[in-house]
Write a protein that holds these residues in place. Structure first.
Motif, mmCIF file in Angstrom:
data_model
loop_
_atom_site.group_PDB
_atom_site.id
_atom_site.type_symbol
_atom_site.label_atom_id
_atom_site.label_comp_id
_atom_site.label_asym_id
_atom_site.label_seq_id
_atom_site.Cartn_x
_atom_site.Cartn_y
_atom_site.Cartn_z
ATOM 1 N N PRO A 15 0.844 -1.092 -0.305
ATOM 2 C CA PRO A 15 -0.266 0.141 0.306
ATOM 3 C C PRO A 15 0.595 1.240 0.168
ATOM 4 O O PRO A 15 2.254 1.589 0.406
ATOM 5 C CB PRO A 15 -0.835 0.262 1.474
ATOM 6 N N SER A 16 0.198 1.866 -0.590
ATOM 7 C CA SER A 16 0.875 3.487 -0.226
ATOM 8 C C SER A 16 1.293 3.716 0.750
ATOM 9 O O SER A 16 0.720 3.647 1.675
ATOM 10 C CB SER A 16 0.666 4.669 -1.222
ATOM 11 N N THR A 17 2.540 5.295 1.113
ATOM 12 C CA THR A 17 2.033 5.543 2.579
ATOM 13 C C THR A 17 0.778 5.835 2.466
ATOM 14 O O THR A 17 0.201 5.678 3.894
ATOM 15 C CB THR A 17 2.815 6.510 2.325
ATOM 16 N N LYS A 18 0.053 6.816 2.083
ATOM 17 C CA LYS A 18 -1.339 7.947 1.941
ATOM 18 C C LYS A 18 -2.315 6.032 2.817
ATOM 19 O O LYS A 18 -2.743 6.168 4.265
ATOM 20 C CB LYS A 18 -1.673 8.327 1.159
ATOM 21 N N ASP A 19 -2.163 4.913 1.988
ATOM 22 C CA ASP A 19 -3.142 4.339 2.426
ATOM 23 C C ASP A 19 -2.640 3.945 3.918
ATOM 24 O O ASP A 19 -3.159 3.706 4.337
ATOM 25 C CB ASP A 19 -3.026 3.208 0.877
#
Ligand code: AMP
Length: 594
Positions: A15-19
């Motif tokens: 997952p991306s950092t935001k996720d």
């Protein structure tokens, strides 16, 4: 796969950092439900214990939940109406909330025929935004690659009004789409819509729909998911395509926008999207949509890269599942969140599950939640904390919000299906007292009774009476409509009520129904004309015989005021002697009647 294990799983795409941040937030909230709830109620009371409402119950200065629960009563909207009315009329004193009420959200639940007004404060928008921000990170765990295309979502604003005191009164989604948070949302590859803001924000629903559909067609290969808030909205879009595909194809083949679009903002934005003729696409649309009798799987034919439908099909919307399956060729339907005008509540942590298995996990930071055990006489049962509900039991949701609803009965019945960490998960069972619903309208038994009474006055002149009635939400056609079965006692057999009288009865019933129904008929055109089906004498007795043959008690038998069970429908329909439709639109205006 849970959110937690997904976070740690080596096989999931990373997952991306935001996720990761959003998923961690979900973990934190669901692991510390009671702690967060305590904090929420303490904060609400710290702010609001000096309000007129809470001081009335001796809560001045108290911030603990025990004092709150012993002193403050559980209430319904009608109990709060005097306070709400004062705020609507312009009283700016601290009545319910220490923070200024910035607007009223008009619920689709009604009181005395009008939409309920839910107070909201400025910061509530951030809370709603926060819940929205959790949806894609969860979805990304199950459906990879959603950043590689777009979402075709049919989103609409509705007419709004002002209260006598000058506060806006509008549905929560209208408020959200018109907010700066939505209009100026930063680019997010996971949330790119085919619809331009100008189309979403156009108050004319027909121009808005036309433009959104046109954009969806122009970008058909980019569309990865298709949706609307509720299932009824998505089906309405399909119905719109059915009636308007020729005009849409014509625009595409000529590269010009139909003259039906007069909204300058839409014209301006479409001048950048519809830039040149595309005969190939126009031919394709004509060939697919032109097969009148074969619209099965139309969604996947037109939008072949669609991975799922993003649409709520729980609760009253479950009636639309078969039609959505038909049009989409069985695509998964993701019900991502559970929310209302009072507060947003929670999210579905397994959005790709089957509709029948959907459970929502309430986020404990949104409001303070209590649960009234269902079907236990009030007064005899204690309200239960969010962390203490029991699996398998049904409860009515009671909330306390930052904006000043205190121990407010939402009217939703939920069943606990399990836990995620320490957070209970709920199946939406039903809305209390709702008999008929096509889209956001919610007609209860008392409203239907009143409507039948008012309409049957028109029969009185001839001495004819309605001796029994029941109803049915006909949703196989688009738009759906209310069907009311009437059994009549005709005094003068030689002079039964003619179609003109019966059609007036249909319209009179519509005039008597609540403002959400009438708005759907008039402004949104999402409900079709009401229909009365007159049945042969003795039909309702047959209905009773049928119920008794299936085990109902003679003594306790009551005529069901709404039916949906196929054998009963078949029985009723086989006894129909005449059908009548409302000949005109009922009255509706954005202004409240009172
Ligand atoms: P409104 O106050 O008009 O925004 O309507 C809110 C109501 O819609 C809720 O109280 C529920 O009865 C219903 N609702 C909202 N989300 C869902 C959902 N995911 N599933 C079933 N019903 C829902």
């Amino acid at each position: 796969m849970t959110v937690d294990s997904a976070l740690r799983s080596p096989i999931m795409h990373s997952p991306s950092t935001k996720d990761v941040k959003a998923l961690r937030f979900i973990e934190e909230m669901t692991r510390n439900v009671d702690f967060v709830q305590k904090k929420v109620i303490r904060e609400i009371l710290r702010r609001n214990s000096e309000t007129e409402y809470l001081k009335r119950f001796g809560l001045k200065g108290f911030t603990d939940r025990k004092a709150f629960k012993t002193k403050v009563p559980v209430v319904t909207y009608d109990d709060l109406k005097p306070e709400i009315q004062r705020i609507a009329n312009g009283d700016r004193s601290m009545i319910l909330s220490s923070h200024p009420i910035t607007e009223f959200l008009t619920s689709s639940g009604t009181s005395a025929g009008e939409r309920k007004l839910m107070p909201t404060i400025e910061e509530d928008m951030d809370r709603r935004q926060l819940l929205y921000s959790l949806l894609m990170p969860v979805m990304n765990l199950y459906v990879p690659g959603l950043d590689k295309g777009k979402a075709l979502y049919f989103l609409f604003v509705k007419t709004e009004s002002k209260t006598p005191g000058g506060l806006p009164a509008r549905p929560v989604l209208t408020s959200y789409y018109k907010s700066e948070q939505f209009k100026r949302r930063p680019y997010d590859p996971y949330n790119v819509y085919t619809s331009p803001n100008e189309a979403i924000l156009c108050p004319d629903s027909s121009q808005s729909m036309y433009t959104q559909m046109l954009c969806g067609l122009l970008m058909r290969h980019e569309v990865l998911r298709l949706g609307a808030v509720f299932a009824s909205g998505l089906l309405r879009a399909i119905g719109f395509l059915q009636t308007n595909w020729k005009e849409l194809a014509n625009d595409i083949s000529t590269g010009t926008l139909s003259s039906r679009i007069s909204d300058p903002a839409i014209k301006e934005s479409m001048s950048k999207i519809l830039t040149k003729p595309d005969q190939e696409l126009a031919d394709f649309i004509t060939s697919v949509c032109g097969q009148d009798n074969n619209w099965e799987g139309i969604i996947t034919k037109i939008w072949p890269n669609t991975k799922y439908l993003d649409v709520i099909v729980t609760g009253a919307m479950a009636q639309y599942i078969p039609m959505l399956e038909y049009y989409s060729g069985g695509l998964p339907m993701a019900c991502t969140m559970y929310a209302s005008s009072e507060s947003y509540f929670g999210i579905n942590l397994k959005p790709m599950c089957k509709p029948s298995e959907v459970s929502y996990t309430i986020m404990p930071n949104m409001a303070y939640f209590e649960f009234l055990p269902h079907e236990v006489p009030t007064g005899k049962s204690e309200l239960v904390e969010l962390a203490d509900v029991e699996v398998g039991k049904e409860y009515e949701l009671v909330i306390t919000t930052y904006a000043g609803l205190n121990r407010y009965r939402v009217g939703d019945i939920l069943q606990v299906t399990g836990f995620y960490n320490s957070a209970p998960q709920f199946k939406f069972v039903r809305r209390k007292n709702v008999l008929l619903s096509i889209e956001s309208d919610k007609t209860d038994e008392a409203e239907l009774q009143k409507a039948v009474e008012n309409a049957s006055v028109l029969l009185g002149e001839q001495g004819t009476r309605v001796i029994e009635y029941t109803s049915y939400a006909e949703t196989k056609t688009i738009p759906g409509h209310y069907v009311i079965y009437w059994e009549l006692l005709v005094k003068d057999q030689t002079n039964p009520p003619n179609d003109e009288v019966m059609a007036r009865c249909c319209l009179e019933m519509e005039e008597s129904l609540n403002s959400v129904y009438r708005q759907s008929r008039v402004a949104d055109k999402s409900i079709g004309p009401l229909e009365i089906r007159v049945v042969k004498n003795g039909t309702f007795e047959e209905l009773m015989d049928y119920a008794i043959s299936r085990g109902a008690s003679i003594n306790q038998y009551k005529v069901p005021r709404c039916v949906s069970f196929t054998p009963i429908m078949e029985l009723l329909d086989s006894r129909v002697v005449s059908t009548h439709f409302s000949p005109a639109l009922p009255h509706w205006s954005p202004e409240r009647r009172r």
